[in-house]
Design an enzyme around this catalytic site. Structure first.
Site, short mmCIF file in Angstrom:
data_model
loop_
_atom_site.label_atom_id
_atom_site.label_comp_id
_atom_site.label_asym_id
_atom_site.label_seq_id
_atom_site.Cartn_x
_atom_site.Cartn_y
_atom_site.Cartn_z
N HIS A 222 25.66 31.35 55.71
CA HIS A 222 26.76 32.22 56.15
C HIS A 222 26.73 32.44 57.66
O HIS A 222 26.18 33.42 58.16
CB HIS A 222 26.65 33.56 55.40
N LEU B 6 30.66 30.24 63.48
CA LEU B 6 30.46 29.54 64.76
C LEU B 6 31.69 29.65 65.67
O LEU B 6 31.63 29.29 66.84
CB LEU B 6 30.11 28.08 64.52
N ASN C 54 36.86 30.64 58.65
CA ASN C 54 37.91 31.46 59.29
C ASN C 54 38.04 31.20 60.78
O ASN C 54 37.93 32.09 61.61
CB ASN C 54 37.70 32.95 59.00
N ASP D 107 35.84 33.84 53.51
CA ASP D 107 35.10 34.97 54.11
C ASP D 107 35.84 35.60 55.28
O ASP D 107 36.41 34.91 56.13
CB ASP D 107 33.71 34.55 54.57
N ASN E 126 31.64 44.40 58.55
CA ASN E 126 32.31 44.24 57.26
C ASN E 126 31.47 43.34 56.36
O ASN E 126 31.25 42.18 56.71
CB ASN E 126 33.69 43.62 57.49
N ASP F 189 25.40 36.19 58.09
CA ASP F 189 26.75 36.62 58.47
C ASP F 189 26.81 36.78 60.00
O ASP F 189 27.44 37.72 60.51
CB ASP F 189 27.17 37.90 57.75
N GLY G 267 31.59 43.06 62.95
CA GLY G 267 30.65 41.94 62.95
C GLY G 267 29.47 42.13 63.87
O GLY G 267 29.53 42.87 64.85
ZN ZN Z 1 32.35 38.46 54.80
#
Ligand code: ZN
EC number: 3.5.2.3
Length: 425
Positions: A51, A54, A85, A145, A271, A298, A317
């Site tokens: 996860h 980049l 994403n 994601d 998140n 993440d 994030g």
């Molecule tokens: Zn997520």
């Protein structure tokens, strides 16, 4: 090219030498040949992050494939799974192939693209899952994601379709209707701080629904970043039922709690949100008892512009690649008294297996030489300034155990004595 690592400790506690020839582990036994003194270091299969964001293509101000893979190498990683994403979204073969190519050109670790589940992450229509699987990037993991695949029939169809090529759906479990405007964990603290709350049920209800879909379709489901004690219970239930379900926890949800939000410092905005102390303890227990399968960072880099502003306007994030191993050492080894073999399973073997990566997560003769050598006795103050383009690090200025001393990717040193090497192609 040949390298001999002298006096390393293996995950099983044995001390020996490791000989690397070309890209392969040629021997794991004592040898009279001279080599690099690695006494006191533990050799682990290179870490694999299922996860990672980049940000390239589209958001290069925050991160690029090159800067992100340097950050990964610094953290002991030899493979990262790049989330979809981006802009454009990885919803078709061309984008996946671009990301894989940028990764190969950077040379610091394997960069395996994750395909989106739905076109444009819009949640309305499935992406070209088969086309992504058949592409030269060989996509096996799919995720929207950042967004939840909320439509139950679409989620069910995706689970059914990826079975044909042994794929897995990685779900960001967040009921969008229950989290409109949510800024932090729901509870007394959110009320006190005047921030809109993010209820645990928004996560747990989706995990429960998807676990039932995974059972019914007999397909592989991976739960991204679970954060609540209740979510752990649902995963435990689904595993006992025989669901093909795996679960991931981030370093930050293991050690940090909502109390940090009192500072209104957007570095703590993430998140899913930081939860209560009892949730963090439940996550730690789930790592120890095997309910949680892997650490997923993440890693979500954001530029200063997106983070150094008012809480309400800041992006969600945190970065995570460079300290994940230290957080796990704290939880699993120092607090939990578990073995380095379990550590290797959480950081390398199991993530490689979930993502169906070959040549990763193995430390044996004949395997690809992907290794992380860590000094378990080091204690270091985590820095803001990293190899990442972004500095949104919630662990900055804190002290954590362990340090990645050397990283070896396909037989080549990407990190030597904690310094990321300059690679020439
Ligand atoms: Zn997520």
């Amino acid at each position: 090219m040949k390298s001999v690592l002298k006096g390393v400790q293996l995950p099983n506690g044995k001390t020996t030498d490791v000989t690397i020839e070309g890209t392969t582990i040629a021997a794991i036994e004592s040898t009279s040949e001279a080599g690099l003194d690695c006494s006191g270091l533990i050799a682990l299969p290179g870490f694999v992050d299922v996860h990672t964001h980049l940000r390239e293509p589209g958001f290069e101000a925050s991160e690029t494939v090159l800067s992100g893979s340097r950050s990964a190498a610094a953290g002991g990683y030899t493979a990262v799974l790049a989330m979809a994403n981006t802009d454009p979204v990885t919803d078709k073969a061309e984008v996946a192939e671009l990301v894989a190519r940028l990764g190969a050109e950077s040379g610091y670790c394997e960069v395996q693209p994750i395909g989106s589940v739905t076109k444009g992450l819009r949640g309305a229509e499935l992406s070209d899952l088969e086309g992504l699987a058949k592409s030269s990037a060989k996509v096996r993991m799919f995720s929207d994601d950042g967004m939840c695949v909320f439509d139950e029939s679409l989620m069910r169809e995706a689970l059914i379709r990826v079975k044909a090529f042994d794929g897995v759906i990685a779900q960001h479990s967040q009921d969008p209707q229950l989290t409109v405007g949510a800024q932090m964990n729901e509870g007394p603290l959110a009320t006190e701080l005047g921030l809109k709350g993010w209820p645990a049920i928004a996560e747990e209800a989706i995990i429960k629904r998807d676990a039932q879909l995974a059972l019914e379709t007999n397909s592989r489901l991976h739960i991204c970043h679970l954060t609540t004690a209740g979510a752990v219970e649902v995963v435990r239930w689904a595993k006992a039922k025989g669901a093909k379900i795996t679960a991931e926890v981030t370093p930050h949800h293991l050690l940090l709690t909502e109390e940090l939000v009192r500072s209104y410092d957007p570095v703590y905005k993430v998140n899913p949100p930081l939860r209560r102390q009892e949730d963090a303890l439940a996550l730690q227990a789930a790592v120890l008892d095997g309910t949680i399968d892997v650490i997923g960072t993440d890693h979500a880099p954001h530029s200063a512009e997106k983070k150094q502003c008012e809480w309400q306007n800041a992006a969600f994030g945190m970065v995570g690649l460079e300290h994940a191993a230290s957080v796990l050492q704290q939880v699993l080894i120092e607090n939990g008294g578990q073995t380095w073999e379990r550590f290797a399973a959480l950081m390398s073997t199991k993530p490689a297996e979930i993502a169906r990566l070959t040549g990763q997560g193995e430390l044996r003769v004949g395997a690809v030489a992907n290794l992380a050598l860590i000094d378990p006795n080091a204690r270091r103050t985590i820095q803001f300034q990293t190899h990442s383009r972004s500095q949104n690090n919630p662990f900055a200025r804190t002290v954590l155990p362990g340090a990645v001393v050397h990283t070896i990717y396909r037989g080549r040193f990407t990190v030597v004595n904690q310094e990321v090497q300059e690679l020439n192609g």
